[in-house]
Design a protein around this motif. Structure first.
Motif, mmCIF file in Angstrom:
data_model
loop_
_atom_site.group_PDB
_atom_site.id
_atom_site.type_symbol
_atom_site.label_atom_id
_atom_site.label_comp_id
_atom_site.label_asym_id
_atom_site.label_seq_id
_atom_site.Cartn_x
_atom_site.Cartn_y
_atom_site.Cartn_z
ATOM 1 N N GLY A 57 0.824 -1.204 0.000
ATOM 2 C CA GLY A 57 0.000 0.000 0.000
ATOM 3 C C GLY A 57 0.858 1.254 0.000
ATOM 4 O O GLY A 57 0.588 2.206 -0.733
ATOM 5 N N GLU A 58 1.914 1.253 0.813
ATOM 6 C CA GLU A 58 2.840 2.389 0.842
ATOM 7 C C GLU A 58 3.549 2.535 -0.497
ATOM 8 O O GLU A 58 3.728 3.638 -1.011
ATOM 9 C CB GLU A 58 3.880 2.190 1.962
ATOM 10 C CG GLU A 58 3.307 2.302 3.356
ATOM 11 C CD GLU A 58 2.750 3.694 3.640
ATOM 12 O OE1 GLU A 58 3.472 4.673 3.396
ATOM 13 O OE2 GLU A 58 1.592 3.797 4.069
ATOM 14 N N ASP A 59 3.969 1.399 -1.065
ATOM 15 C CA ASP A 59 4.655 1.431 -2.365
ATOM 16 C C ASP A 59 3.735 1.989 -3.446
ATOM 17 O O ASP A 59 4.175 2.746 -4.315
ATOM 18 C CB ASP A 59 5.124 0.027 -2.762
ATOM 19 C CG ASP A 59 6.326 -0.430 -1.952
ATOM 20 O OD1 ASP A 59 6.978 0.419 -1.318
ATOM 21 O OD2 ASP A 59 6.602 -1.650 -1.959
ATOM 22 N N LEU A 60 2.473 1.596 -3.391
ATOM 23 C CA LEU A 60 1.500 2.096 -4.380
ATOM 24 C C LEU A 60 1.393 3.620 -4.284
ATOM 25 O O LEU A 60 1.461 4.326 -5.298
ATOM 26 C CB LEU A 60 0.140 1.439 -4.138
ATOM 27 C CG LEU A 60 -1.007 1.903 -5.030
ATOM 28 C CD1 LEU A 60 -0.747 1.558 -6.490
ATOM 29 C CD2 LEU A 60 -2.318 1.273 -4.575
ATOM 30 N N HIS A 61 1.253 4.126 -3.068
ATOM 31 C CA HIS A 61 1.166 5.566 -2.898
ATOM 32 C C HIS A 61 2.448 6.265 -3.338
ATOM 33 O O HIS A 61 2.419 7.300 -3.990
ATOM 34 C CB HIS A 61 0.862 5.916 -1.443
ATOM 35 C CG HIS A 61 -0.592 5.816 -1.117
ATOM 36 N ND1 HIS A 61 -1.557 6.490 -1.829
ATOM 37 C CD2 HIS A 61 -1.238 5.127 -0.165
ATOM 38 C CE1 HIS A 61 -2.742 6.220 -1.324
ATOM 39 N NE2 HIS A 61 -2.579 5.385 -0.321
ATOM 40 N N ASN A 62 3.593 5.677 -3.000
ATOM 41 C CA ASN A 62 4.869 6.294 -3.376
ATOM 42 C C ASN A 62 5.051 6.296 -4.890
ATOM 43 O O ASN A 62 5.543 7.273 -5.457
ATOM 44 C CB ASN A 62 6.027 5.579 -2.689
ATOM 45 C CG ASN A 62 6.051 5.855 -1.202
ATOM 46 O OD1 ASN A 62 5.507 6.859 -0.740
ATOM 47 N ND2 ASN A 62 6.656 4.974 -0.432
ATOM 48 N N ALA A 63 4.656 5.205 -5.546
ATOM 49 C CA ALA A 63 4.775 5.130 -7.006
ATOM 50 C C ALA A 63 3.886 6.178 -7.668
ATOM 51 O O ALA A 63 4.323 6.893 -8.585
ATOM 52 C CB ALA A 63 4.412 3.725 -7.484
ATOM 53 N N LEU A 64 2.639 6.289 -7.195
ATOM 54 C CA LEU A 64 1.727 7.281 -7.777
ATOM 55 C C LEU A 64 2.202 8.704 -7.481
ATOM 56 O O LEU A 64 2.078 9.592 -8.325
ATOM 57 C CB LEU A 64 0.301 7.064 -7.258
ATOM 58 C CG LEU A 64 -0.393 5.808 -7.787
ATOM 59 C CD1 LEU A 64 -1.683 5.545 -7.022
ATOM 60 C CD2 LEU A 64 -0.681 5.930 -9.277
ATOM 61 N N ALA A 65 2.779 8.918 -6.300
ATOM 62 C CA ALA A 65 3.286 10.251 -5.948
ATOM 63 C C ALA A 65 4.447 10.648 -6.861
ATOM 64 O O ALA A 65 4.601 11.826 -7.200
ATOM 65 C CB ALA A 65 3.717 10.275 -4.483
ATOM 66 N N LYS A 66 5.251 9.663 -7.271
ATOM 67 C CA LYS A 66 6.360 9.962 -8.193
ATOM 68 C C LYS A 66 5.840 10.320 -9.581
ATOM 69 O O LYS A 66 6.405 11.163 -10.271
ATOM 70 C CB LYS A 66 7.296 8.750 -8.301
ATOM 71 C CG LYS A 66 8.217 8.616 -7.124
ATOM 72 C CD LYS A 66 9.196 7.470 -7.305
ATOM 73 C CE LYS A 66 10.059 7.338 -6.070
ATOM 74 N NZ LYS A 66 11.020 6.248 -6.157
ATOM 75 N N LEU A 67 4.761 9.659 -9.980
ATOM 76 C CA LEU A 67 4.185 9.912 -11.306
ATOM 77 C C LEU A 67 3.415 11.227 -11.352
ATOM 78 O O LEU A 67 3.399 11.910 -12.372
ATOM 79 C CB LEU A 67 3.231 8.771 -11.689
ATOM 80 C CG LEU A 67 3.836 7.422 -12.015
ATOM 81 C CD1 LEU A 67 2.731 6.387 -12.151
ATOM 82 C CD2 LEU A 67 4.642 7.502 -13.303
ATOM 83 N N ILE A 68 2.716 11.541 -10.242
ATOM 84 C CA ILE A 68 1.772 12.658 -10.233
ATOM 85 C C ILE A 68 2.153 13.628 -9.124
ATOM 86 O O ILE A 68 1.782 13.443 -7.968
ATOM 87 C CB ILE A 68 0.334 12.118 -10.042
ATOM 88 C CG1 ILE A 68 0.024 11.114 -11.146
ATOM 89 C CG2 ILE A 68 -0.682 13.253 -10.034
ATOM 90 C CD1 ILE A 68 -0.825 9.974 -10.721
ATOM 91 N N PRO A 69 2.886 14.678 -9.455
ATOM 92 C CA PRO A 69 3.281 15.653 -8.423
ATOM 93 C C PRO A 69 2.083 16.433 -7.894
ATOM 94 O O PRO A 69 1.041 16.510 -8.543
ATOM 95 C CB PRO A 69 4.263 16.571 -9.158
ATOM 96 C CG PRO A 69 3.915 16.429 -10.605
ATOM 97 C CD PRO A 69 3.381 15.036 -10.791
ATOM 98 N N GLU A 70 2.256 17.016 -6.716
ATOM 99 C CA GLU A 70 1.186 17.819 -6.095
ATOM 100 C C GLU A 70 1.368 19.289 -6.463
ATOM 101 O O GLU A 70 2.488 19.765 -6.628
ATOM 102 C CB GLU A 70 1.261 17.675 -4.568
ATOM 103 C CG GLU A 70 1.168 16.256 -4.076
ATOM 104 C CD GLU A 70 -0.104 15.970 -3.305
ATOM 105 O OE1 GLU A 70 -0.868 16.920 -3.021
ATOM 106 O OE2 GLU A 70 -0.331 14.797 -3.000
ATOM 107 N N GLY A 71 0.255 19.995 -6.579
ATOM 108 C CA GLY A 71 0.307 21.455 -6.629
ATOM 109 C C GLY A 71 0.643 22.073 -7.972
ATOM 110 O O GLY A 71 0.927 23.273 -8.035
ATOM 111 N N VAL A 72 0.638 21.315 -9.063
ATOM 112 C CA VAL A 72 1.037 21.869 -10.368
ATOM 113 C C VAL A 72 -0.102 21.837 -11.390
ATOM 114 O O VAL A 72 0.125 22.123 -12.563
ATOM 115 C CB VAL A 72 2.256 21.104 -10.944
ATOM 116 C CG1 VAL A 72 3.460 21.253 -10.017
ATOM 117 C CG2 VAL A 72 1.923 19.629 -11.184
#
Ligand code: ZN
Length: 130
Positions: A57-72
């Motif tokens: 679950g953590e890996d899934l969130h980390n992978a998606l966070a790398k693909l999709i940055p916040e705030g842009v």
């Protein structure tokens, strides 16, 4: 149609909802069919994956966070959660699982997961068996 509610505790969270869905499947009249699990939300998703190792679950969130940055993103000017919308859209709001003899036919390592991208919130999970 049945539903239940899940209170998420963090911004990002993966919650195993298999026991609650299986309970609804057992109470349902039909022995065989399809079980659709759906969340009526734009910043949460449903997926099927392994629950034995919570790192996934953590890996899934980390992978998606790398693909999709916040705030842009354009929508961030509205309410600042565009990344959550995009991640939820990629995973999708539902999964369908065949039912046999009143059991979800999930594999040994598969669980139904509610994925929170913009918590903490109360999330509704809808279950339809046909
Ligand atoms: Zn939004």
């Amino acid at each position: 149609m049945k539903d239940f509610f899940v209170k998420t505790a963090r911004k990002y969270q993966v919650i195993d909802i298999t026991p609650r869905v299986q309970e609804i499947v057992e109470q349902d009249g039909s022995t065989d069919g399809l079980c659709c699990v759906f969340v009526p939300h734009a910043t949460a998703a449903v997926t099927i994956n392994e629950n034995a190792d919570p790192n996934i679950g953590e890996d899934l969130h980390n992978a998606l966070a790398k693909l999709i940055p916040e705030g842009v993103w354009r929508h961030d000017r509205i309410d600042g959660n565009a990344a959550a919308h995009i991640k939820a859209a990629i995973l999708g709001p539902s999964e369908t699982v065949p039912v046999k003899d009143r059991r979800l036919t999930l594999g040994t390592w598969q669980s139904l997961m509610l994925v929170e991208f913009d918590g903490p919130r109360q999330r509704r999970v809808i279950v339809q068996i046909r």
